[in-house]
Design an enzyme around this catalytic site. Structure first.
Site, PDB file in Angstrom:
ATOM      1  N   ASN A 260       0.846  -1.188   0.000  1.00  0.00           N
ATOM      2  CA  ASN A 260       0.000   0.000   0.000  1.00  0.00           C
ATOM      3  C   ASN A 260       0.888   1.246   0.000  1.00  0.00           C
ATOM      4  OD1 ASN A 260      -2.964  -0.909   0.380  1.00  0.00           O
ATOM      5  ND2 ASN A 260      -1.827  -2.154   1.854  1.00  0.00           N
ATOM      6  N   GLU A 261       1.064   1.804  -1.173  1.00  0.00           N
ATOM      7  CA  GLU A 261       1.939   2.955  -1.339  1.00  0.00           C
ATOM      8  C   GLU A 261       1.268   4.222  -0.800  1.00  0.00           C
ATOM      9  OE1 GLU A 261       5.042   3.082  -2.650  1.00  0.00           O
ATOM     10  OE2 GLU A 261       5.123   0.907  -2.935  1.00  0.00           O
ATOM     11  N   PRO A 262       2.061   5.299  -0.541  1.00  0.00           N
ATOM     12  CA  PRO A 262       1.466   6.576  -0.127  1.00  0.00           C
ATOM     13  C   PRO A 262       0.334   6.990  -1.071  1.00  0.00           C
ATOM     14  CG  PRO A 262       3.841   6.683   0.066  1.00  0.00           C
ATOM     15  CD  PRO A 262       3.536   5.359  -0.581  1.00  0.00           C
TER      16      PRO A 262
ATOM     17  N   SER B 223       9.966   1.771  -2.832  1.00  0.00           N
ATOM     18  CA  SER B 223       9.686   0.364  -2.508  1.00  0.00           C
ATOM     19  C   SER B 223      10.461  -0.564  -3.431  1.00  0.00           C
ATOM     20  CB  SER B 223       8.183   0.088  -2.623  1.00  0.00           C
ATOM     21  OG  SER B 223       7.458   0.863  -1.700  1.00  0.00           O
TER      22      SER B 223
END
Length: 520
Positions: free
Chosen positions: A40-42, A59
């Site tokens: 879950n990226e920013p 990541s």
């Protein structure tokens, strides 16, 4: 390839299966440098479910550094969503090492935001954070505990508090007042010392006594308040360097001081460093060897000619996931040995004082190293028994992302422990100093010896680092810091000197810092 609709259907089915089987009992998570949990990226929202997501650059770098294979990281990933993870009955967030300290402080103490997905765990009623002291380093309760609770005031904690207060107010130590202490949560220190003046003088003198231009001890001088003892002089010194450049990166200025002050300095390179050499360096050296052979030797030498063709063919067919052959690793190790010898010669260390230990744990040919064994320890111990040093310098810079520094230092400390058990006489008159510099610097509250460098000495240190040509722009493992190692070293050494200056102590161009290790 799978059709987009099919991927989305699989994600929906996955969510249904979780519900069918009664939901998640436990979610065990790590955290990325960008604050991502799972993938879950920013920008991931609190309502997000299992889905396909594009992997961010940060990541991707982390995955490439941590993966034990050289397989290419795909552009996208399937991940549980934030809402999926928060549905678990219990959540455990884990993090290890100093490189996670900054992000953990934000995750635990900053506001909840979708730019920091892990911060959503603050909303969960049964979320737990499991971290080591390195990853906890920037948490207020660890870094500035006086802001959270009453403290047991050790000298180091008092020093830390006063340095923090000086930086917050922009004042040197000797200008702090009772009012400054009272208004910033340090009234306990006034009760302990009686006044700001008494506390200021105590810490000012403690810091002043860490500064020395004589890292091996100053002969014929009162050493009561000096970091190192005056006798014996000269001292036998071993500098243990995990890779063949950590010595000059971390303490190049101090090494030159020790040599110039007539100490008997040995440098022990603990690993070959062969996986940290680019293929183009091997090609360059093979071109030279082949050309040299044609000009000055028998150009029909089949061994050189065949090896040159073999390596050239290997590189032409080499894929990103392929590991080097043992011959290529040997050549890469020779390249680093040559660079280390040149750097030592530049620092006036005789070549018979340069030791290449080639500890076996490193020789896996991969980023992942082998377990440390008794053979590693005995190799180090044999050198200690031969030299019987009065001073030992080891790496305390354990933030090295691939763990080589820690294993190397563990091997040295284990060898020292074995010597202590055996009742070695030389160890009774030996001090052990830990350096940093390649990946981090010592916090000022921990510094016990600080060696100042003049502009000329800092330039000489840079020159010795630059002798390691294979570790310049083409170095494969620079980590998350984009600066080259000589730039990191200079920035950190200047920052240490600047901090001493801001606190009202002496103003130097740069300083190298050390902490004493005392075996139990």
């Amino acid at each position: 390839f799978v059709a987009q609709d099919a991927v989305q259907d699989s994600c929906r089915l996955y969510e249904q299966r979780i519900k069918t089987f009664g939901g998640l009992d436990v979610a065990l998570l790590g955290v990325g440098r960008s604050g991502n949990i799972a993938a879950n990226e920013p920008g991931s929202g609190i309502q997000s479910m299992t889905r396909i997501i594009l992997i961010g650059n940060t990541s991707r770098e982390e995955m490439e550094n941590s993966e034990q294979t050289k397989e290419t990281i795909p552009p996208c990933s399937l991940t549980m969503g934030i809402a999926t993870l928060l549905s678990a009955k219990s959540i455990y967030l884990t993090a290890w090492g100093e490189e996670k300290a900054e992000i953990m402080q934000k995750v635990v103490e900053n506001s909840i935001t979708d730019t920091l997905p892990a911060s959503f765990l603050q909303t969960h009623p049964n979320a737990h954070v499991v971290i080591d002291l390195g990853a906890a380093h920037h948490l207020t309760r660890i870094e500035h505990p006086w802001l959270v609770t009453s403290c047991q005031w050790s000298d180091k904690l008092v020093r830390s508090a006063l340095v923090w207060l000086c930086q917050k107010l922009g004042k040197p130590i000797l200008k702090l007042t009772n009012k400054d202490y009272n208004e910033n949560g340090l009234s306990e220190l006034l009760a302990l010392y009686g006044s700001a003046y008494n506390a200021n003088i105590k810490i000012f003198n403690d810091l002043q006594h860490t500064i020395t231009g004589w890292p091996g001890g100053k002969p014929n001088a009162d050493d009561t308040y000096r970091p190192e003892r005056a006798t014996p002089f000269p001292k036998k010194v071993i500098v243990f360097s995990p890779h063949p450049d950590d010595d000059v990166i971390s303490m190049g200025g101090t090494i030159r001081r020790l040599v110039q002050q007539n100490h008997d300095v040995h440098v022990a390179y603990e690993t070959s460093g062969n996986i940290a050499v680019g293929d183009e360096e091997v090609t360059r050296f093979m071109h030279f060897i082949n050309g040299f052979n044609q000009l000055f030797a028998d150009s029909k030498d089949s061994i050189i000619s065949n090896k040159y063709k073999e390596i050239k063919t290997f590189f032409a067919k080499k894929k990103e996931s392929d590991f080097d052959t043992r011959d290529i690793l040997t050549i890469k190790g020779l390249i680093r040995r040559g660079e280390a010898r040149i750097a030592c010669t530049y620092n006036d260390i005789p070549l018979d004082h340069v030791h290449f230990l080639d500890l076996p744990f490193y020789e896996s040919g991969k980023i992942e190293k082998l377990p440390m064994t008794e053979k590693d320890v005995e190799t180090v111990r044999a050198l200690l028994q031969k030299v019987q040093p009065h001073q030992i310098y080891v790496a305390g810079d354990l933030a090295d992302p691939h763990g080589t520094h820690k294993k190397c230092t563990d091997a040295v400390l284990a060898a020292i422990d074995e010597e202590k058990k055996a009742g070695a006489e030389w160890l009774k008159d030996c001090r052990i100093w830990m350096y940093r510099g390649a990946w981090a610097e010592w916090e000022i509250e921990n510094i016990e010896m600080c060696v100042p460098l003049s502009p000329e000495e800092l330039r000489a240190k840079r020159n010795s680092i630059l002798k390691h040509q294979s570790q310049m722009e083409s170095a494969p493992f620079l980590g998350n810091d984009e600066r080259l190692f000589w730039q990191r070293a200079e920035d950190r050494n200047r920052a240490t000197a600047s901090l001493y200056d801001q606190l009202g102590l002496a103003c130097y161009e740069a300083m190298e810092a050390f902490v004493e290790y005392k075996p139990l």
